[in-house]
Design a protein around this motif. Sequence first.
Motif, mmCIF file in Angstrom:
data_model
loop_
_atom_site.group_PDB
_atom_site.id
_atom_site.type_symbol
_atom_site.label_atom_id
_atom_site.label_comp_id
_atom_site.label_asym_id
_atom_site.label_seq_id
_atom_site.Cartn_x
_atom_site.Cartn_y
_atom_site.Cartn_z
ATOM 1 N N ALA A 77 0.842 -1.208 0.000
ATOM 2 C CA ALA A 77 0.000 0.000 0.000
ATOM 3 C C ALA A 77 0.874 1.253 0.000
ATOM 4 C CB ALA A 77 -0.927 -0.013 1.210
ATOM 5 N N TYR A 78 1.953 1.230 0.790
ATOM 6 C CA TYR A 78 2.869 2.380 0.805
ATOM 7 C C TYR A 78 3.515 2.557 -0.563
ATOM 8 C CZ TYR A 78 7.057 5.149 1.603
ATOM 9 O OH TYR A 78 8.047 6.097 1.507
ATOM 10 N N MET A 79 3.950 1.439 -1.163
ATOM 11 C CA MET A 79 4.592 1.515 -2.469
ATOM 12 C C MET A 79 3.653 2.140 -3.501
ATOM 13 S SD MET A 79 7.729 0.236 -2.619
ATOM 14 C CE MET A 79 7.925 -0.498 -4.230
ATOM 15 N N ALA A 80 2.393 1.752 -3.458
ATOM 16 C CA ALA A 80 1.428 2.290 -4.419
ATOM 17 C C ALA A 80 1.233 3.789 -4.213
ATOM 18 C CB ALA A 80 0.096 1.549 -4.283
ATOM 19 N N ALA A 81 1.082 4.193 -2.946
ATOM 20 C CA ALA A 81 0.891 5.617 -2.659
ATOM 21 C C ALA A 81 2.144 6.411 -3.012
ATOM 22 C CB ALA A 81 0.528 5.810 -1.185
ATOM 23 N N ALA A 82 3.327 5.864 -2.673
ATOM 24 C CA ALA A 82 4.581 6.557 -2.967
ATOM 25 C C ALA A 82 4.819 6.651 -4.467
ATOM 26 C CB ALA A 82 5.743 5.836 -2.289
ATOM 27 N N GLU A 83 4.432 5.598 -5.205
ATOM 28 C CA GLU A 83 4.597 5.617 -6.664
ATOM 29 C C GLU A 83 3.712 6.700 -7.293
ATOM 30 O OE1 GLU A 83 4.283 2.521 -10.461
ATOM 31 O OE2 GLU A 83 4.178 1.773 -8.395
ATOM 32 N N ALA A 84 2.500 6.820 -6.766
ATOM 33 C CA ALA A 84 1.611 7.867 -7.280
ATOM 34 C C ALA A 84 2.189 9.253 -6.981
ATOM 35 C CB ALA A 84 0.229 7.720 -6.653
ATOM 36 N N LEU A 85 2.753 9.421 -5.772
ATOM 37 C CA LEU A 85 3.365 10.695 -5.413
ATOM 38 C C LEU A 85 4.584 10.968 -6.292
ATOM 39 C CD1 LEU A 85 3.471 13.157 -3.556
ATOM 40 C CD2 LEU A 85 4.776 11.780 -1.906
ATOM 41 N N SER A 86 5.370 9.933 -6.569
ATOM 42 C CA SER A 86 6.538 10.101 -7.449
ATOM 43 C C SER A 86 6.107 10.563 -8.835
ATOM 44 C CB SER A 86 7.315 8.785 -7.552
ATOM 45 O OG SER A 86 7.834 8.393 -6.292
ATOM 46 N N ALA A 87 5.025 9.991 -9.335
ATOM 47 C CA ALA A 87 4.531 10.394 -10.650
ATOM 48 C C ALA A 87 4.122 11.871 -10.648
ATOM 49 C CB ALA A 87 3.350 9.511 -11.048
ATOM 50 N N GLN A 88 3.483 12.310 -9.572
ATOM 51 C CA GLN A 88 3.119 13.719 -9.456
ATOM 52 C C GLN A 88 4.368 14.593 -9.462
ATOM 53 O OE1 GLN A 88 0.467 13.231 -5.831
ATOM 54 N NE2 GLN A 88 -0.693 14.784 -6.939
ATOM 55 N N ARG A 89 5.391 14.145 -8.728
ATOM 56 C CA ARG A 89 6.619 14.943 -8.650
ATOM 57 C C ARG A 89 7.334 15.011 -9.998
ATOM 58 N NH1 ARG A 89 8.321 12.346 -2.792
ATOM 59 N NH2 ARG A 89 7.379 13.985 -1.503
ATOM 60 N N VAL A 90 7.390 13.895 -10.701
ATOM 61 C CA VAL A 90 8.050 13.886 -12.011
ATOM 62 C C VAL A 90 7.327 14.831 -12.975
ATOM 63 C CG1 VAL A 90 8.537 12.461 -14.033
ATOM 64 C CG2 VAL A 90 9.042 11.587 -11.738
ATOM 65 N N ALA A 91 5.996 14.773 -12.963
ATOM 66 C CA ALA A 91 5.225 15.663 -13.836
ATOM 67 C C ALA A 91 5.441 17.124 -13.438
ATOM 68 C CB ALA A 91 3.740 15.299 -13.768
ATOM 69 N N ALA A 92 5.440 17.390 -12.133
ATOM 70 C CA ALA A 92 5.646 18.757 -11.659
ATOM 71 C C ALA A 92 7.064 19.229 -11.964
ATOM 72 C CB ALA A 92 5.378 18.838 -10.156
ATOM 73 N N ALA A 93 8.046 18.316 -11.878
ATOM 74 C CA ALA A 93 9.430 18.678 -12.184
ATOM 75 C C ALA A 93 9.550 19.153 -13.624
ATOM 76 C CB ALA A 93 10.348 17.487 -11.929
ATOM 77 N N ALA A 94 8.855 18.483 -14.548
ATOM 78 C CA ALA A 94 8.901 18.901 -15.953
ATOM 79 C C ALA A 94 8.301 20.298 -16.118
ATOM 80 C CB ALA A 94 8.146 17.900 -16.817
#
Length: 550
Positions: A352-369
């Motif tokens: 569950a943590y991995m799924a939530a963290a992966e979603a947060l990582s995706a948000q960060r990558v998109a925001a970084a761009a």
Amino acid sequence: MLTALSIRDVVLIEALDLDFGPGLGVLTGETGAGKSILLDALGLALGRRGDVSLVRGGAAQAVVTATFDAPAAVVALLEDNGLEVEPGEPLIVRRIVKADGGSRAFVADQPASAALLREIGARLVEIHGQHDDRGLLAPAGHRALLDTFAQTDAAAVAAAHGAWRGAEGELAAARVAIDAAQRDRDWLEHAVGELDTLAPEPGEEETLADRRRLMQRAEKVADDLTAIEAHLEGADGAMSHLRQAARVLERVSEDHPALADALAAVDRAVIEGAVAEERLRDAASALMHDPRALEDDEARLFELRAMARKHRVQPDDLAELADRLRGDLARLNAGEEGLAALEDRVAATRAAYMAAAEALSAQRVAAAARLDAAVAGELAPLKLDAARFRTVVATLAEGDWSAAGRDRVEFEIATNPGAPFGPLAKIASGGELSRFILALKVALAEEGGAATMIFDEIDRGVGGAVASAIGDRLARLAGRAQLLVVTHSPQVAARGAAHLLIAKSSDGVVTRTGVRPLGDADRREEIARMLSGATVTDEARAQAARLLES
């Protein structure tokens, strides 16, 4: 927001009191006038190292007092550190450095450590200068800045991380308990067997002790009853004599009626004596016990007390001890099954943590761009068109995963085409660094940062259109926070809502640095000086007026 600054005996400043307002404030003056002294004094109030070199020659101590409109987060921080602050009241911080090297700090007139002052200062003021190593230059804060820009909601990740770590803690504790119990299995089985054989009951010791006392006393009473029986019964007993007396009285009373009352009394005595004999026999029967019962009770009592001593508990606690040890043994026997369930829970919460963290990582990558594109759009106007900026979002080792996710975020730049990327602080030169910070500040448009930002000579080495672009961006930032800018650029100075002139004066004996606010006319004259140099021309004054009007 910084509202006032009072300086006493700091280097060339003898006494200075300044008021500040919102928006963009500019500080100008000739080179060497002492602009750095002003910033050093403010840094002292914000907890930076108190060097004795800051104390004005001949003075006993240097004192700097800064007054702020403190945000709620700073008030809460002070209260957490045991300092009382009146809500809504100005926050006053004071730093004293003595000529002999001593230093003291006060917050709201209460003594405070320099470390606390630094923590407060970091939340109140950001100072961006050519040698600044805080704020945007610290990689530790880049992740939070990116999250603010992306407006991510990390609550789900934090909750999932807490559940995962909590399950891991329970599993670790269970393993420790089972390991310890495994070492004690033989002892547990033996102890439970002994207690099960003994089968102690709550209150049993008191019951046995009371019964034992009664049986011991009954033996003495039985001896006394035997003696009483001897006095009442038998050939020479009282009852035998009473009955003989009754028979004699019965015989003689026929001839002597006056003895009838005596005969009645003796008859009553015989009857009462018979009742007494019957009661004595009942009592003797009740007091009779099997000697083996006393022996059995004593043996049981001794066993209970011996077992209690062995386990270092009270006899009445043996039954509870037996239940507890049986439970320990049962948990030990069922341990593997329990561990398997906990391991399943750890695996589920980790997923569950991995799924939530992966979603947060995706948000960060998109925001970084998006951030990279926003910063890139700010670089060319700031004469950094050959530079490149990127936000690196990398996955941390599992041991470094936290409630904030599993990402490392760092801002990197390459200042020349083909040059490798590297950290901001190590790659950019002084002037470039300040402009990069300005570009980042504008692109981030962050909420919740320090209410006051100070830029020290951000326009060094640039002029014309670049200086104008810097002034434009500073003015935009000043719409969200109070900005103070030390500048040599007339284009930047003209954008200020308030203008302070820093000047050095000397009477031939003592040199002093002073600061004064400029009105419209003096401000035009100062900007004209910045445009033309030592000799201020009418053309420079006209250009200064145009800058102020625009």
